[in-house]
Design an enzyme around this catalytic site. Structure first.
Site, mmCIF file in Angstrom:
data_model
loop_
_atom_site.group_PDB
_atom_site.id
_atom_site.type_symbol
_atom_site.label_atom_id
_atom_site.label_comp_id
_atom_site.label_asym_id
_atom_site.label_seq_id
_atom_site.Cartn_x
_atom_site.Cartn_y
_atom_site.Cartn_z
ATOM 1 N N SER A 86 43.396 39.175 37.536
ATOM 2 C CA SER A 86 44.212 38.523 36.528
ATOM 3 C C SER A 86 43.357 38.110 35.336
ATOM 4 O O SER A 86 42.742 38.967 34.696
ATOM 5 C CB SER A 86 44.959 37.340 37.156
ATOM 6 O OG SER A 86 45.871 36.771 36.241
ATOM 7 N N HIS A 190 52.445 37.280 35.446
ATOM 8 C CA HIS A 190 52.587 38.690 35.823
ATOM 9 C C HIS A 190 54.021 39.049 36.210
ATOM 10 O O HIS A 190 54.263 39.870 37.090
ATOM 11 C CB HIS A 190 51.601 39.061 36.931
ATOM 12 C CG HIS A 190 50.181 38.741 36.566
ATOM 13 N ND1 HIS A 190 49.526 39.406 35.556
ATOM 14 C CD2 HIS A 190 49.327 37.792 37.011
ATOM 15 C CE1 HIS A 190 48.317 38.889 35.421
ATOM 16 N NE2 HIS A 190 48.181 37.910 36.287
#
Length: 305
Positions: A86, A190
């Site tokens: 991430s 996300h």
């Protein structure tokens, strides 16, 4: 072959940078980065409480700075592969030479602010599911309106969605899932909930002049090695609203012949997954400077290929 990885949001804890700032030059470096992005990283890394560093706009640049600071403390490192989970992908982009440290921190500062704004629109969050079969878990999440935002491998999936949807998950776990653990993040990252942040990142990315990676860079999007700097940046922008496929990244590490993995500060999460998913691969997590010697030994034993 050595893999150097950087953790994502949720790995931070109060005061975790305090021992690192005792290293020569570290405090000055962090202060300079603080000035460059308009955020007091020294304060947030040493004195701020858990709620302060949970703030997305703070946590993201703090984590990237921590990764860069701890990697610099290792000295000369020549990994065969770099990757990040991430927001850790920004750290990895700096490791690979795609962006310099300040450019990576400026872009991630924009990311954190934009994602915090997007997260404020709807009350959302993320929870880790421990155990279970992805083929069973993912359809169950979709039934509840949730997204499998992180597919981490080794039996771990992170669900993201509204707080109501996550509460429903607690009450109705997929078959085989042992625990549902709420993460220290402030939004459904996300997922489609982050779409408003993508446009702001796209605008900020136009000012960059990315270089081609000098080290193999493995992307969260699909676990593939990306060899074009502009494509790396495009993926950094797009991954804000798309799932993290860390399982595919680890498959690529295996295919490339990984023998060792070092996770930069605040290490622990990714090495924990690697111990289960990458048997036979030696690991070191940089939690404090006390871990540097073990990491340097690993570096000496596993030359880049």
């Amino acid at each position: 072959m050595l893999v150097l990885v950087a953790p994502g949001q949720g790995a931070q804890t109060p005061g975790f940078l305090t021992p690192w700032l005792e290293l020569p030059g570290a405090a000055d470096r962090l202060a300079a980065w603080s000035d460059a992005i308009g955020l007091d990283l020294v304060h947030y890394g040493t004195k701020a409480d858990a709620d302060e560093i949970r703030d997305t706009a703070v946590a993201q640049p703090l984590l990237v700075a921590a990764g860069l600071l701890s990697a610099a403390a290792l000295g000369d490192v020549s990994p065969g592969v770099v990757a990040g989970h991430s927001v850790g992908e920004f750290t990895a982009a700096a490791f690979a030479g795609v962006l310099d440290s300040e450019a990576a921190l400026r872009l991630v500062r924009t990311r954190g602010l934009a994602m915090a704004e997007a997260a404020a629109i709807t009350a959302t969050g993320m929870s880790a599911l421990l155990g279970g079969d992805p083929e069973v878990t993912v359809p169950h999440l979709e039934k509840l309106g949730l997204t499998a935002a992180n597919v981490n491998g080794a039996g771990q999936i992170v669900a993201a969605g509204t707080l109501e949807q996550l509460a429903a998950l607690e009450a109705d776990k997929p078959e085989g899932v042992r625990r549902v653990v709420a993460l220290k993040v402030a939004g459904a990252f996300h997922t489609h909930h982050m779409a408003p942040a993508v446009a702001k990142l796209e605008e900020a990315a136009k000012e960059l002049s990315p270089a081609a990676p000098t080290t193999r860079y493995v992307s969260n999007k699909d676990g593939q090695v990306v060899t074009d700097g502009a494509e790396v940046v495009a993926r950094l922008v797009g991954q804000v609203a798309n799932p993290v496929r860390w399982d595919l990244c680890m498959e690529t590490f295996q295919e490339l012949g990984a023998t060792a993995l070092i996770e930069v500060c605040p290490g622990g999460t990714l090495t924990g997954i690697a111990k289960r998913a990458l048997p036979g691969v030696a690991t070191v997590a940089l939690k404090t400077p006390d871990d540097l010697d073990a990491a340097r030994t690993l570096i000496a034993e596993h030359a880049a290929v």
